[in-house]
Design an enzyme around this catalytic site. Structure first.
Site, PDB file in Angstrom:
ATOM      1  N   SER A  58      11.508  43.241   4.081  1.00  0.00           N
ATOM      2  CA  SER A  58      11.596  44.144   5.230  1.00  0.00           C
ATOM      3  C   SER A  58      10.280  44.365   5.961  1.00  0.00           C
ATOM      4  CB  SER A  58      12.171  45.493   4.793  1.00  0.00           C
ATOM      5  OG  SER A  58      13.551  45.385   4.536  1.00  0.00           O
ATOM      6  N   LYS A  61      10.375  43.622   9.551  1.00  0.00           N
ATOM      7  CA  LYS A  61      10.816  44.618  10.534  1.00  0.00           C
ATOM      8  C   LYS A  61       9.674  45.063  11.444  1.00  0.00           C
ATOM      9  CE  LYS A  61      14.798  46.653   8.059  1.00  0.00           C
ATOM     10  NZ  LYS A  61      14.914  45.916   6.800  1.00  0.00           N
ATOM     11  N   SER A 116      14.274  51.799   6.132  1.00  0.00           N
ATOM     12  CA  SER A 116      14.380  50.336   6.190  1.00  0.00           C
ATOM     13  C   SER A 116      15.827  49.910   6.394  1.00  0.00           C
ATOM     14  CB  SER A 116      13.812  49.700   4.907  1.00  0.00           C
ATOM     15  OG  SER A 116      13.391  48.391   5.136  1.00  0.00           O
TER      16      SER A 116
END
Length: 381
Positions: A58, A61, A116
């Site tokens: 993640s 991101k 997340s």
């Protein structure tokens, strides 16, 4: 490996110049790849396999946010359809978005950064024309940032064949994102209220409450076995089966702002990725200003092009008041002191930082940028 940012960053193993007065690196670092950089000058103080292409989880991101934040106003609203939530990987981290509920873009970004939430990523992607379009946009933006180790397959960072990034690239994403005020706000928020599901009471009246979400960046929020790191101001963590634990953090102390990225520590102990990051931060704050850099964080292609353009006000007798896009920082030669666990020879490198500010819709090359109020904000309830 790639040599973007300097020849030494393309070498395997640990790259650092341990000259007189420079503290030694922590001995118990187990991450497959890591990097310590000065966020303002762009100088890479030390690195280990900086360009290894690894699953990012993640932390990807950050690129997602840096790509989409300028496109979607925070006040824009979106009613979630079933198709918006389709295609998420099994076991994805979620913030709790519900079909047929309406959310603002601001709500969705809080879900991305704090929890997340892959569900929030997919809804924002739907607002951007779909997952495929968003992946295309992210790959294009990675190229613009000269993050050449990165290939995006899924915008949320979920494990996918061929999806890779590197500690170097993740640091570029963080540095670019942190130049945006809203990015700084989201990544530094410890806890927030998130809209819940609309329900009817016994009288048939519809009500919608909210629930609290907390940032899963444990250097920012703390944990039962981990204290909040002094000076921490973001950025993003990740964890998947293929990637292991990944993390990029930014912290400010003593007038210095450092970026640290750690990817996949061999130790699988609870919160170990944060412990290794904290150790590298501690080293970086002791070493900054003393250690010779082993590379640099490169500027985006557009900044390089802008800095290469002649300044129309620089020549005598030229009409108009145009402003140049900036000028490149002077390179600093790096010494050739050897250190590291690989035992491989270390080549001479070039380091020189430039720092980028987003102003008037274009990157301008400058020497410093602040992280206003982030350190104080971390301790607010």
């Amino acid at each position: 490996m790639s040599t973007v940012g300097g020849a030494r960053l393309g070498q395997a193993g640990t790259q650092v110049d341990l000259a007189s007065g420079v503290p030694v690196l922590p001995k118990d670092l187990t991450a497959r790849s890591w990097i310590v950089a000065d966020a303002e000058s762009g100088q890479v103080l030390a690195a280990h396999n900086a360009h290894w292409r690894l699953p990012p989880a993640s932390t990807l991101k950050m690129l997602f946010a840096d790509t989409l934040l300028p496109k979607l106003p925070g006040t824009q609203e979106h009613k979630v359809a079933a198709k918006d939530l389709a295609g998420m990987g099994a076991g994805s981290s979620l913030v709790g978005i519900k079909e047929n509920e309406t959310y603002t873009v601001h709500d969705l970004w809080l879900g991305v950064f704090l929890r997340s939430g892959n569900d929030a990523v997919h809804v924002l992607s739907a607002m951007n024309g779909g997952v495929a379009q968003t992946v295309t946009d992210m790959n294009a933006h990675a190229q613009e940032l000269q993050a050449l180790d990165t290939h995006v397959v899924s915008p949320d960072g979920y494990d996918a064949p061929g999806q890779v990034s590197s500690a170097y690239d993740l640091t570029l994403f963080a540095r670019s994102g942190l130049q945006k005020k809203d990015f700084r706000e989201y990544c530094s928020t410890v806890r927030a209220k998130f809209p819940g599901e609309t329900k009817k009471d016994k009288k048939g009246k519809k009500t919608r409450t909210s629930f609290e979400i907390q940032n899963t960046n444990r250097l920012l929020s703390g944990d039962y076995d981990l204290s909040v790191y002094q000076g921490i101001a973001g950025v993003k963590n990740g964890n998947t089966t293929n990637a292991g634990a990944t993390f990029t953090g930014v912290a400010e102390r003593g007038g210095h702002v450092l970026l640290v990225t750690v990817m996949n520590p061999e130790k699988k102990e609870h919160n170990d990725v944060y412990r290794e990051t904290a150790k590298l931060f501690d080293w970086g704050f002791q070493a900054v200003g003393k250690v010779q850099p082993v590379g640099e964080l490169v500027p985006p292609k557009s900044a390089v092009s802008a800095s290469a353009q002649p300044n129309p006000t620089a020549s005598a007798g030229q009409a108009g008041g145009g402003q140049a896009g900036g000028s490149s920082a002077k390179p600093v030669a790096s010494a050739s002191v050897r250190s590291g666990s690989s035992g491989m020879g270390i080549a001479l490198g070039i380091a020189g930082g430039v720092v980028l500010l987003l102003a008037a819709g274009a990157y301008l090359v400058n020497r410093r940028w602040p992280l206003p109020d982030l350190v104080r904000r971390r301790s607010r309830p």
